[in-house]
Scaffold this motif. Structure first.
Motif, PDB file in Angstrom:
ATOM      1  N   LYS A 172      -1.137   9.946   9.094  1.00  0.00           N
ATOM      2  CA  LYS A 172      -1.673   8.794   9.827  1.00  0.00           C
ATOM      3  C   LYS A 172      -0.579   7.777  10.136  1.00  0.00           C
ATOM      4  CE  LYS A 172      -6.290   9.094   7.742  1.00  0.00           C
ATOM      5  NZ  LYS A 172      -7.294   8.376   6.910  1.00  0.00           N
ATOM      6  N   ASN A 183      -4.004   0.040  14.051  1.00  0.00           N
ATOM      7  CA  ASN A 183      -4.390   1.368  13.576  1.00  0.00           C
ATOM      8  C   ASN A 183      -4.090   1.550  12.096  1.00  0.00           C
ATOM      9  OD1 ASN A 183      -5.255   1.976  16.120  1.00  0.00           O
ATOM     10  ND2 ASN A 183      -3.683   3.510  16.558  1.00  0.00           N
ATOM     11  N   HIS A 217       0.856  -1.187   0.000  1.00  0.00           N
ATOM     12  CA  HIS A 217       0.000   0.000   0.000  1.00  0.00           C
ATOM     13  C   HIS A 217       0.893   1.238   0.000  1.00  0.00           C
ATOM     14  CE1 HIS A 217      -3.601   2.376   0.638  1.00  0.00           C
ATOM     15  NE2 HIS A 217      -2.964   3.041   1.593  1.00  0.00           N
ATOM     16  N   GLU A 277      -3.103  -8.132   6.653  1.00  0.00           N
ATOM     17  CA  GLU A 277      -2.354  -7.711   7.839  1.00  0.00           C
ATOM     18  C   GLU A 277      -1.044  -7.033   7.449  1.00  0.00           C
ATOM     19  OE1 GLU A 277      -2.376  -7.386  11.982  1.00  0.00           O
ATOM     20  OE2 GLU A 277      -3.889  -8.245  10.653  1.00  0.00           O
ATOM     21  N   LYS A 306      -3.870  -0.764   9.771  1.00  0.00           N
ATOM     22  CA  LYS A 306      -4.819  -1.555   8.982  1.00  0.00           C
ATOM     23  C   LYS A 306      -6.172  -0.863   8.905  1.00  0.00           C
ATOM     24  CE  LYS A 306      -6.839  -6.158   8.526  1.00  0.00           C
ATOM     25  NZ  LYS A 306      -6.923  -7.542   9.081  1.00  0.00           N
ATOM     26  N   GLN A 307      -6.635  -0.310  10.034  1.00  0.00           N
ATOM     27  CA  GLN A 307      -7.939   0.343  10.069  1.00  0.00           C
ATOM     28  C   GLN A 307      -7.921   1.679   9.337  1.00  0.00           C
ATOM     29  OE1 GLN A 307      -9.600   0.688  14.000  1.00  0.00           O
ATOM     30  NE2 GLN A 307     -11.040   2.280  13.406  1.00  0.00           N
ATOM     31  N   ASP A 308      -6.888   2.486   9.575  1.00  0.00           N
ATOM     32  CA  ASP A 308      -6.836   3.823   8.981  1.00  0.00           C
ATOM     33  C   ASP A 308      -6.825   3.789   7.463  1.00  0.00           C
ATOM     34  OD1 ASP A 308      -6.852   4.982  11.460  1.00  0.00           O
ATOM     35  OD2 ASP A 308      -4.698   5.379  11.541  1.00  0.00           O
ATOM     36  N   PHE A 309      -6.188   2.762   6.899  1.00  0.00           N
ATOM     37  CA  PHE A 309      -6.092   2.680   5.446  1.00  0.00           C
ATOM     38  C   PHE A 309      -7.002   1.606   4.851  1.00  0.00           C
ATOM     39  CE2 PHE A 309      -2.097   4.625   6.789  1.00  0.00           C
ATOM     40  CZ  PHE A 309      -2.074   5.742   5.969  1.00  0.00           C
ATOM     41  N   ASP A 310      -7.837   1.023   5.705  1.00  0.00           N
ATOM     42  CA  ASP A 310      -8.808   0.014   5.268  1.00  0.00           C
ATOM     43  C   ASP A 310      -8.114  -1.089   4.459  1.00  0.00           C
ATOM     44  OD1 ASP A 310     -11.303  -1.154   5.048  1.00  0.00           O
ATOM     45  OD2 ASP A 310     -11.816  -0.063   3.226  1.00  0.00           O
ATOM     46  N   LEU A 311      -7.056  -1.639   5.038  1.00  0.00           N
ATOM     47  CA  LEU A 311      -6.264  -2.654   4.347  1.00  0.00           C
ATOM     48  C   LEU A 311      -6.936  -4.017   4.457  1.00  0.00           C
ATOM     49  CD1 LEU A 311      -2.700  -1.609   5.587  1.00  0.00           C
ATOM     50  CD2 LEU A 311      -3.792  -1.009   3.427  1.00  0.00           C
ATOM     51  N   PRO A 312      -6.995  -4.781   3.373  1.00  0.00           N
ATOM     52  CA  PRO A 312      -7.627  -6.097   3.418  1.00  0.00           C
ATOM     53  C   PRO A 312      -6.725  -7.174   4.029  1.00  0.00           C
ATOM     54  CG  PRO A 312      -6.833  -5.644   1.202  1.00  0.00           C
ATOM     55  CD  PRO A 312      -6.601  -4.396   1.997  1.00  0.00           C
ATOM     56  N   CYS A 323       2.137  -5.794   3.263  1.00  0.00           N
ATOM     57  CA  CYS A 323       1.160  -6.717   3.841  1.00  0.00           C
ATOM     58  C   CYS A 323       1.364  -8.118   3.257  1.00  0.00           C
ATOM     59  CB  CYS A 323      -0.260  -6.255   3.547  1.00  0.00           C
ATOM     60  SG  CYS A 323      -0.640  -4.581   4.108  1.00  0.00           S
TER      61      CYS A 323
END
Length: 211
Positions: free
Chosen positions: A84, A155, A74, A165, A157-163, A114
């Protein structure tokens, strides 16, 4: 005259018409020496997304354990969420008293690495190869980088909406730090340190690496 002489000697020794090997760009040793972990960056240089894409572009040319190719990347440029990432990373773990990076020298471009599968030893092999290859590419491009393992994975993973890990983050930019390798014996301290504005990185000599 010197060039003509060398060319003639080459033909005398190896024969006319043989392919001549010329040095192109930097040697691997030169790239490796320039590939030092930078924790401070030039703010005036803004890394473009296209540059990050070129760096990631090495990853379909390198080895992969069992050719699984499970790593995904990413890209985060200055205008796409760099703040972020900065909120969730920690630099210079061995020098906590310095609170790195210094204000005004923060990196502003990142590659979040990831994996499409759970982390295991094969994934870690791919991760190491990919990180080193990407950092060498960055150096070849006149940039610098830093491998970051200390970050809040949840954070990010959530902040960038990563599918998938996140495993590691690479910071990219124009490094401004002065870094020098210093030889040590195997039983000496391996911890990097700073003195008079220079960042010193202890390295064991080649003879001591060979068993």
């Amino acid at each position: 005259m010197a060039d003509n002489y060398l060319e003639k000697r080459y033909e005398e020794v190896f024969g006319a018409g043989r392919t001549k090997i010329k040095k192109v760009g930097h040697t691997l040793d030169e790239l490796l020496l320039r590939n030092r972990s930078q924790r401070g960056y030039l703010k005036d240089y803004v890394v473009k997304r296209e540059e990050l894409e070129r760096i990631v572009g090495v990853c379909n040319k390198i080895p992969s354990a069992c050719n699984q190719q499970v790593l995904r990347f990413h890209l985060v440029a200055k205008d796409s969420g760099a703040e972020k990432v900065l909120e969730n990373i920690r630099l210079g773990a061995a020098l906590p008293e310095l609170h790195l990076p210094f204000p005004g020298t923060e990196p502003e471009a990142f590659i979040v690495i990831c994996s499409t599968v759970a982390e295991n030893k094969l994934v870690d092999v791919d991760l190491g190869i990919a990180i080193q290859s990407m950092l060498l590419k960055a150096v070849e491009m006149g940039l610098n980088g830093l491998c970051i393992g200390a970050f809040n994975k949840g954070n990010i993973k959530q902040d960038f909406d990563l599918p998938f890990e996140p495993l590691m983050i690479i910071a990219v930019g124009k490094g401004i730090e002065k870094i020098e390798l210093t030889p040590i014996a195997p039983d000496e301290s391996h911890a990097y340190y700073r003195k008079d504005g220079m960042h010193y990185v202890p390295k064991i000599g080649t003879k001591d690496l060979i068993i």
